[in-house]
Motif scaffolding. Structure first.
Motif, PDB file in Angstrom:
ATOM      1  N   CYS A   1      16.749 -16.897 -29.290  1.00  0.00           N
ATOM      2  CA  CYS A   1      16.684 -15.805 -29.110  1.00  0.00           C
ATOM      3  C   CYS A   1      15.790 -14.382 -28.438  1.00  0.00           C
ATOM      4  O   CYS A   1      14.583 -14.942 -29.141  1.00  0.00           O
ATOM      5  CB  CYS A   1      17.211 -14.832 -30.882  1.00  0.00           C
ATOM      6  N   LEU A   2      16.026 -14.070 -27.324  1.00  0.00           N
ATOM      7  CA  LEU A   2      15.613 -13.882 -26.277  1.00  0.00           C
ATOM      8  C   LEU A   2      15.266 -12.231 -26.473  1.00  0.00           C
ATOM      9  O   LEU A   2      16.438 -11.337 -25.773  1.00  0.00           O
ATOM     10  CB  LEU A   2      15.511 -13.614 -24.860  1.00  0.00           C
ATOM     11  N   THR A   3      14.339 -11.668 -26.369  1.00  0.00           N
ATOM     12  CA  THR A   3      14.376  -9.861 -26.526  1.00  0.00           C
ATOM     13  C   THR A   3      13.299  -9.791 -25.507  1.00  0.00           C
ATOM     14  O   THR A   3      11.928  -9.811 -25.476  1.00  0.00           O
ATOM     15  CB  THR A   3      13.715  -8.992 -27.688  1.00  0.00           C
ATOM     16  N   SER A   4      14.104  -8.929 -24.039  1.00  0.00           N
ATOM     17  CA  SER A   4      13.109  -8.869 -23.441  1.00  0.00           C
ATOM     18  C   SER A   4      12.774  -7.402 -23.492  1.00  0.00           C
ATOM     19  O   SER A   4      14.066  -6.290 -22.803  1.00  0.00           O
ATOM     20  CB  SER A   4      13.253  -9.409 -22.070  1.00  0.00           C
ATOM     21  N   THR A   5      11.768  -6.741 -22.522  1.00  0.00           N
ATOM     22  CA  THR A   5      11.353  -4.914 -22.561  1.00  0.00           C
ATOM     23  C   THR A   5      10.977  -5.281 -21.075  1.00  0.00           C
ATOM     24  O   THR A   5       9.706  -5.971 -20.817  1.00  0.00           O
ATOM     25  CB  THR A   5      10.642  -4.430 -23.815  1.00  0.00           C
ATOM     26  N   VAL A   6      11.077  -4.501 -19.691  1.00  0.00           N
ATOM     27  CA  VAL A   6      10.108  -3.831 -18.842  1.00  0.00           C
ATOM     28  C   VAL A   6       9.653  -3.041 -18.870  1.00  0.00           C
ATOM     29  O   VAL A   6      10.563  -2.110 -19.439  1.00  0.00           O
ATOM     30  CB  VAL A   6      10.995  -4.800 -17.610  1.00  0.00           C
ATOM     31  N   MET A   7       8.755  -2.115 -17.841  1.00  0.00           N
ATOM     32  CA  MET A   7       8.023  -0.280 -18.712  1.00  0.00           C
ATOM     33  C   MET A   7       7.756  -0.957 -16.874  1.00  0.00           C
ATOM     34  O   MET A   7       6.567  -1.726 -16.844  1.00  0.00           O
ATOM     35  CB  MET A   7       7.108  -0.722 -19.284  1.00  0.00           C
ATOM     36  N   LEU A   8       8.102   0.461 -16.315  1.00  0.00           N
ATOM     37  CA  LEU A   8       7.674   0.929 -15.493  1.00  0.00           C
ATOM     38  C   LEU A   8       7.057   1.710 -14.541  1.00  0.00           C
ATOM     39  O   LEU A   8       7.539   2.727 -14.936  1.00  0.00           O
ATOM     40  CB  LEU A   8       9.095   0.488 -14.375  1.00  0.00           C
ATOM     41  N   SER A   9       6.205   2.028 -14.266  1.00  0.00           N
ATOM     42  CA  SER A   9       5.336   2.979 -13.541  1.00  0.00           C
ATOM     43  C   SER A   9       5.297   3.225 -11.756  1.00  0.00           C
ATOM     44  O   SER A   9       4.292   2.499 -11.513  1.00  0.00           O
ATOM     45  CB  SER A   9       4.375   3.725 -14.522  1.00  0.00           C
ATOM     46  N   MET A  10       5.782   4.304 -11.293  1.00  0.00           N
ATOM     47  CA  MET A  10       4.812   4.591  -9.998  1.00  0.00           C
ATOM     48  C   MET A  10       4.621   5.508  -9.679  1.00  0.00           C
ATOM     49  O   MET A  10       5.896   6.813 -10.060  1.00  0.00           O
ATOM     50  CB  MET A  10       6.309   3.471  -9.224  1.00  0.00           C
ATOM     51  N   THR A  11       3.729   6.279  -8.859  1.00  0.00           N
ATOM     52  CA  THR A  11       3.752   7.072  -8.174  1.00  0.00           C
ATOM     53  C   THR A  11       3.740   7.158  -6.852  1.00  0.00           C
ATOM     54  O   THR A  11       2.462   6.374  -6.414  1.00  0.00           O
ATOM     55  CB  THR A  11       2.815   7.909  -8.665  1.00  0.00           C
ATOM     56  N   THR A  12       3.986   8.165  -5.895  1.00  0.00           N
ATOM     57  CA  THR A  12       3.369   8.398  -4.485  1.00  0.00           C
ATOM     58  C   THR A  12       3.242   9.484  -4.124  1.00  0.00           C
ATOM     59  O   THR A  12       3.608  10.807  -4.777  1.00  0.00           O
ATOM     60  CB  THR A  12       4.841   7.909  -3.689  1.00  0.00           C
ATOM     61  N   ASP A  13       1.966   9.387  -3.515  1.00  0.00           N
ATOM     62  CA  ASP A  13       1.229  10.513  -3.046  1.00  0.00           C
ATOM     63  C   ASP A  13       0.786  10.827  -1.575  1.00  0.00           C
ATOM     64  O   ASP A  13       0.053  10.511  -1.252  1.00  0.00           O
ATOM     65  CB  ASP A  13       0.400  11.660  -3.440  1.00  0.00           C
ATOM     66  N   ASN A  14       1.611  10.910  -0.634  1.00  0.00           N
ATOM     67  CA  ASN A  14       2.110  10.914   1.495  1.00  0.00           C
ATOM     68  C   ASN A  14       2.593  11.456   1.489  1.00  0.00           C
ATOM     69  O   ASN A  14       3.576  12.496   1.383  1.00  0.00           O
ATOM     70  CB  ASN A  14       1.400   9.229   1.530  1.00  0.00           C
TER      71      ASN A  14
ATOM     72  N   ALA B   1       4.906  11.575   4.033  1.00  0.00           N
ATOM     73  CA  ALA B   1       5.651  10.417   4.718  1.00  0.00           C
ATOM     74  C   ALA B   1       6.855  10.623   3.495  1.00  0.00           C
ATOM     75  O   ALA B   1       7.727  11.650   3.737  1.00  0.00           O
ATOM     76  CB  ALA B   1       5.806   9.042   4.686  1.00  0.00           C
ATOM     77  N   SER B   2       6.394  10.896   2.123  1.00  0.00           N
ATOM     78  CA  SER B   2       7.248  10.668   1.340  1.00  0.00           C
ATOM     79  C   SER B   2       7.015  11.927  -0.236  1.00  0.00           C
ATOM     80  O   SER B   2       7.360  12.051  -1.012  1.00  0.00           O
ATOM     81  CB  SER B   2       7.104   9.302   0.168  1.00  0.00           C
ATOM     82  N   GLY B   3       6.284  12.741   0.677  1.00  0.00           N
ATOM     83  CA  GLY B   3       5.143  13.698  -0.940  1.00  0.00           C
ATOM     84  C   GLY B   3       4.881  12.851  -2.293  1.00  0.00           C
ATOM     85  O   GLY B   3       4.336  11.969  -1.957  1.00  0.00           O
ATOM     86  N   THR B   4       5.111  14.067  -3.011  1.00  0.00           N
ATOM     87  CA  THR B   4       4.606  13.600  -4.548  1.00  0.00           C
ATOM     88  C   THR B   4       6.058  13.166  -5.254  1.00  0.00           C
ATOM     89  O   THR B   4       6.313  14.139  -5.195  1.00  0.00           O
ATOM     90  CB  THR B   4       3.987  14.664  -5.120  1.00  0.00           C
TER      91      THR B   4
ATOM     92  N   GLY C   1       0.778  -1.296   0.078  1.00  0.00           N
ATOM     93  CA  GLY C   1      -0.063  -0.279  -0.022  1.00  0.00           C
ATOM     94  C   GLY C   1       0.671   1.179   0.495  1.00  0.00           C
ATOM     95  O   GLY C   1       0.675   2.280   0.384  1.00  0.00           O
ATOM     96  N   TYR C   2       2.144   1.427  -0.752  1.00  0.00           N
ATOM     97  CA  TYR C   2       2.873   2.363  -0.614  1.00  0.00           C
ATOM     98  C   TYR C   2       2.409   3.884  -1.328  1.00  0.00           C
ATOM     99  O   TYR C   2       2.568   4.087  -2.045  1.00  0.00           O
ATOM    100  CB  TYR C   2       4.456   1.821  -0.600  1.00  0.00           C
ATOM    101  N   LEU C   3       2.357   2.482  -2.437  1.00  0.00           N
ATOM    102  CA  LEU C   3       2.013   3.606  -3.918  1.00  0.00           C
ATOM    103  C   LEU C   3       0.674   3.722  -4.328  1.00  0.00           C
ATOM    104  O   LEU C   3      -0.548   3.252  -4.046  1.00  0.00           O
ATOM    105  CB  LEU C   3       2.473   2.737  -5.240  1.00  0.00           C
ATOM    106  N   GLN C   4       1.059   5.255  -4.365  1.00  0.00           N
ATOM    107  CA  GLN C   4      -0.516   6.126  -5.103  1.00  0.00           C
ATOM    108  C   GLN C   4      -1.811   4.973  -6.159  1.00  0.00           C
ATOM    109  O   GLN C   4      -1.830   4.579  -7.090  1.00  0.00           O
ATOM    110  CB  GLN C   4      -0.312   6.720  -5.551  1.00  0.00           C
ATOM    111  N   GLU C   5      -0.034   5.205  -7.593  1.00  0.00           N
ATOM    112  CA  GLU C   5      -0.720   4.123  -8.745  1.00  0.00           C
ATOM    113  C   GLU C   5       1.113   3.251  -9.315  1.00  0.00           C
ATOM    114  O   GLU C   5       2.365   3.710  -8.205  1.00  0.00           O
ATOM    115  CB  GLU C   5      -0.885   4.657 -10.368  1.00  0.00           C
ATOM    116  N   GLY C   6       0.757   1.996  -9.254  1.00  0.00           N
ATOM    117  CA  GLY C   6       2.272   1.553  -9.285  1.00  0.00           C
ATOM    118  C   GLY C   6       1.560   0.892 -10.751  1.00  0.00           C
ATOM    119  O   GLY C   6       1.004  -0.364 -10.676  1.00  0.00           O
ATOM    120  N   GLN C   7       3.111   0.773 -11.710  1.00  0.00           N
ATOM    121  CA  GLN C   7       2.501  -0.687 -12.656  1.00  0.00           C
ATOM    122  C   GLN C   7       3.558  -1.530 -12.921  1.00  0.00           C
ATOM    123  O   GLN C   7       5.144  -0.843 -13.411  1.00  0.00           O
ATOM    124  CB  GLN C   7       2.035  -0.280 -13.920  1.00  0.00           C
TER     125      GLN C   7
END
Length: 280
Positions: A192-205, A207-210, A166-172
């Protein structure tokens, strides 16, 4: 032009990938096939509910989850270009297209058997490493007498989704692994392996601010392996090794640099007392 376009897409927020890609396709129609094949987009989910006869759209963060009735399996699967035919998407669980499609493309019986086993094994891998989320595996023939397998994982880490802490307001977290397997030659095959990772996270509290952090990373790996251990075992080991490398890279590049910048600009109180700026 393509080099500049790919550089722009690498720096784009995952939420804005679709909009940016659409704009580039309008500006560079002659490179449309290259853009569509090289740019990975955030994954979408397709959901089922038993006993539900209505069609509904539910927005979950940046992902639209469409809830439909499927009495055959009642499981979720991921939408992408690899299971799409026209405007329909094939489920890896029931092997049916949604919406129904009369002449859709299906894997051979041998590859379909491998696809079923891969989905079951990858679901266990997803639960052990991601503590939930949604996974899908799609397999199809290629033109070189081999086949291509796509392993997908989508994890919603927001506090309103599957985030257990429960730390993230949004997280993907979107992980896309595409493996091209060559034809067997003397008991071995090229992977032949091709890998992609997409990360997105937002906090709004308080303790950590925005705070907003997002990005993507892409890596490739080639290996020549014996098929005595089966294709599924070989692909699984490659994905596990690649994800470990990607997680370490994300930790060093994104989180490590962010911590360094934050501690430099806003040092902890104990450190601030020890380090004094020179008087002007």
């Amino acid at each position: 032009m393509m080099e500049a376009a790919m550089g722009l897409m690498r720096r784009m927020h995952p939420k804005h990938t679709e909009t940016a890609l659409s704009a580039l396709l309008s500006l560079m129609p002659e490179h449309s096939s290259d853009l569509l094949s090289q740019v990975d987009q955030p994954l979408q989910c397709f959901g089922f509910e038993f006993g539900c006869c209505c069609v509904d759209n539910v927005t979950l963060g940046a992902c639209e989850v469409r809830v439909l009735c499927d009495v055959d399996c009642g499981k979720e699967f991921i939408l992408c270009e690899y299971n799409r035919d026209a405007d329909s998407y094939r489920s890896p669980w029931s092997n049916k297209y949604h919406p129904p499609l009369d002449e859709g493309i299906f894997p051979s019986s041998e590859l379909r058997k491998l696809e079923i086993e891969a989905n079951e094994v990858f679901a266990v891998y997803r639960d052990q490493y991601y503590e939930g989320g949604i996974s899908s595996v799609y397999i199809w023939e290629d033109d070189n007498e081999g086949f291509v397998a796509c392993f997908l994982i989508k994890k919603d880490g927001s506090k309103t989704g599957q985030g257990r802490r429960g730390y993230l307001q949004e997280g993907q977290w979107d992980a896309i692994h595409v493996i091209q397997v060559g034809p067997e030659e003397e008991g071995t095959a090229n992977y032949c392996l091709t890998s992609t990772v997409m990360l997105s996270m937002t906090t709004d509290n308080q303790a950590s601010g925005t705070f907003n952090l997002s990005g993507s990373i892409r890596r490739q790996m080639n290996m020549h392996l014996s098929v005595a251990d089966t294709h599924l075992c070989n692909m699984g080991r490659m994905i596990e090794e690649m994800e470990s490398k990607l997680r370490n890279s994300l930790d060093q590049v994104y989180f490590g640099k962010t911590r360094e910048m934050v501690c430099t600009l806003r040092p902890p109180a104990e450190l601030a007392q020890q380090v004094r700026l020179p008087e002007s």
